[in-house]
Design a protein around this motif. Sequence first.
Motif, mmCIF file in Angstrom:
data_model
loop_
_atom_site.group_PDB
_atom_site.id
_atom_site.type_symbol
_atom_site.label_atom_id
_atom_site.label_comp_id
_atom_site.label_asym_id
_atom_site.label_seq_id
_atom_site.Cartn_x
_atom_site.Cartn_y
_atom_site.Cartn_z
ATOM 1 N N PHE A 76 -0.513 3.103 6.101
ATOM 2 C CA PHE A 76 0.849 2.590 6.576
ATOM 3 C C PHE A 76 1.796 2.940 5.204
ATOM 4 N N THR A 77 1.483 3.652 4.265
ATOM 5 C CA THR A 77 2.123 3.872 2.942
ATOM 6 C C THR A 77 3.405 4.806 3.305
ATOM 7 N N ASP A 78 3.282 6.223 4.115
ATOM 8 C CA ASP A 78 4.491 6.777 4.347
ATOM 9 C C ASP A 78 5.232 6.205 5.439
ATOM 10 N N LEU A 79 4.907 5.206 6.347
ATOM 11 C CA LEU A 79 5.667 4.370 7.151
ATOM 12 C C LEU A 79 6.546 3.448 6.353
ATOM 13 N N VAL A 80 5.980 2.709 5.284
ATOM 14 C CA VAL A 80 6.807 1.919 4.476
ATOM 15 C C VAL A 80 7.836 2.916 3.934
ATOM 16 N N ASN A 81 7.333 3.702 3.320
ATOM 17 C CA ASN A 81 8.504 4.725 2.602
ATOM 18 C C ASN A 81 9.469 5.178 3.463
ATOM 19 N N GLY A 82 9.347 5.469 4.722
ATOM 20 C CA GLY A 82 10.243 5.909 5.658
ATOM 21 C C GLY A 82 11.195 4.782 6.105
ATOM 22 N N VAL A 83 10.873 3.661 6.368
ATOM 23 C CA VAL A 83 11.573 2.343 6.642
ATOM 24 C C VAL A 83 12.447 2.006 5.573
ATOM 25 N N GLU A 84 11.904 1.987 4.364
ATOM 26 C CA GLU A 84 12.728 1.685 3.109
ATOM 27 C C GLU A 84 13.768 2.624 2.725
ATOM 28 N N THR A 85 13.541 3.977 3.073
ATOM 29 C CA THR A 85 14.331 5.002 2.850
ATOM 30 C C THR A 85 15.686 4.882 3.568
ATOM 31 N N ARG A 86 15.579 4.799 4.889
ATOM 32 C CA ARG A 86 16.367 4.569 5.987
ATOM 33 C C ARG A 86 17.161 3.525 5.834
ATOM 34 N N ALA A 87 16.441 2.198 5.467
ATOM 35 C CA ALA A 87 17.275 0.945 5.476
ATOM 36 C C ALA A 87 18.116 1.069 4.082
ATOM 37 N N LEU A 88 17.765 1.708 3.123
ATOM 38 C CA LEU A 88 18.736 1.595 2.039
ATOM 39 C C LEU A 88 19.860 2.678 2.277
ATOM 40 N N ASP A 89 19.652 3.599 3.205
ATOM 41 C CA ASP A 89 20.745 4.377 3.512
ATOM 42 C C ASP A 89 21.791 3.515 4.340
ATOM 43 N N HIS A 90 21.480 2.325 4.768
ATOM 44 C CA HIS A 90 22.315 1.704 5.728
ATOM 45 C C HIS A 90 22.637 0.346 4.947
ATOM 46 N N SER A 91 22.338 0.292 3.660
ATOM 47 C CA SER A 91 22.605 -0.966 2.863
ATOM 48 C C SER A 91 21.655 -1.977 3.184
ATOM 49 N N SER A 93 17.948 -3.923 2.543
ATOM 50 C CA SER A 93 16.645 -4.079 1.990
ATOM 51 C C SER A 93 15.563 -4.609 2.930
ATOM 52 N N VAL A 94 14.342 -4.166 2.674
ATOM 53 C CA VAL A 94 13.061 -4.539 3.306
ATOM 54 C C VAL A 94 12.165 -5.424 2.762
ATOM 55 N N LEU A 95 11.843 -6.479 3.587
ATOM 56 C CA LEU A 95 10.763 -7.288 3.391
ATOM 57 C C LEU A 95 9.446 -6.927 4.084
ATOM 58 N N LEU A 96 8.591 -6.989 3.288
ATOM 59 C CA LEU A 96 7.079 -6.406 3.917
ATOM 60 C C LEU A 96 6.151 -7.561 3.928
ATOM 61 N N ALA A 97 5.740 -7.771 5.213
ATOM 62 C CA ALA A 97 4.703 -9.036 5.478
ATOM 63 C C ALA A 97 3.575 -8.403 6.074
ATOM 64 N N SER A 98 2.447 -9.130 5.681
ATOM 65 C CA SER A 98 1.250 -8.509 6.366
ATOM 66 C C SER A 98 0.221 -9.679 6.099
ATOM 67 N N SER A 99 -0.132 -10.578 7.169
ATOM 68 C CA SER A 99 -1.149 -11.498 7.335
ATOM 69 C C SER A 99 -1.105 -12.184 8.663
ATOM 70 N N PRO A 100 -2.375 -12.600 9.077
ATOM 71 C CA PRO A 100 -2.442 -13.135 10.428
ATOM 72 C C PRO A 100 -1.369 -14.341 10.915
ATOM 73 N N ARG A 101 -1.056 -14.945 9.610
ATOM 74 C CA ARG A 101 0.133 -15.937 9.926
ATOM 75 C C ARG A 101 1.350 -15.399 10.117
ATOM 76 N N MET A 102 1.650 -14.035 10.082
ATOM 77 C CA MET A 102 2.894 -13.563 10.263
ATOM 78 C C MET A 102 2.946 -12.475 11.388
#
Length: 337
Positions: A76-91, A93-102
């Motif tokens: 998922f490392t490159d996926l996260v980088n791709g999401v964050e980079t393009r999100a920042l282009d649109h001003s 920010s990204v919250l990253l969540a990872s758990s069964p409760r999410m």
Amino acid sequence: MVTLRDVAAHAGVSVSVVSRVLNSDPTIRIRPETRDRVVESARLLRYAPNSAGRSLRRARSHLLALVVPDVTNATFTDLVNGVETRALDHSYSVLLASSPRMQPGSEGFNRLLNERLVDGVLLQKDDSAPTELVARALTHPEHTVMINSGPVEGVRTIGLDDVAAGALATRHLLELGHRTIGYVGGVPASDTSSRRQEGVEKELAEAGLTLAREHLTTLGYTYRSARDAVRLLLGREPRPTALVVGNVNAGIGALTEAAQMGIRVPEELSVVAIHDIWPAITCSPALTTVRLPMGALGSTAVELLLSGDATGPISRVVDDPAPELVRRASTAAVGGT
């Protein structure tokens, strides 16, 4: 619009109880089963507080959420980088969540959009969760994009060209002279695994071959499950001379188990895995992989989410760049290196 009164009627409780439960009032004294019934009624009715509804119409948080099954998974490392980079282009920010409760259907996941904590969610579901069930659990499908999933009715989805990846891995082994090829797959509910298996079967068929039932496993993508799968496959006759492994983490497990069984790679067994992460280079031997455009997947998913166009293409496949074979020492011609 669903109201507190609607939720109360559905749950068989008072409006006051519904309000206090959904606002996490710490002083409320009710049975756990009553609380669960209220939360489930709100989820089923897709209830959103009035304040959240006004916020959806008038304001933005400029936050997106990326929910993945396991944030420690290197794929998922490159996926996260791709999401964050393009999100920042649109001003954004990204919250990253990872758990069964999410996961969809949970209180934590539902709060993201119900309480307008974020403007949208990018969801990589757990492989073991059927896509249709996950989609039905979404409280705001119009503000959600499912990654590596679908297609599924009513929800925007985006994925990789998994069929081409499976075919490319198989073609490489066929070109090396292998004719008895096995597939180490994910769990039965895995969208990606079924598509990668389709690619394997397609390429074999073009060579006049088939994927034998005894050369197929569906135990999962983990290191441990792959070790179990390889022990099964290599204990059967005729024994495969090559394996396509549906995920690189599983590919590392496959190499480990082959070594444990005293089977030399690549002299006696060639292994190629789908996805490319840095630990693949550190294996002994280094693992041949099919690199997928995870960064492009992440950036395209952000564009799809922010487009707000629920009437446009609801399912997309990122095939540019195309899957790329990264040949290392774990594959060789039949009977040689």
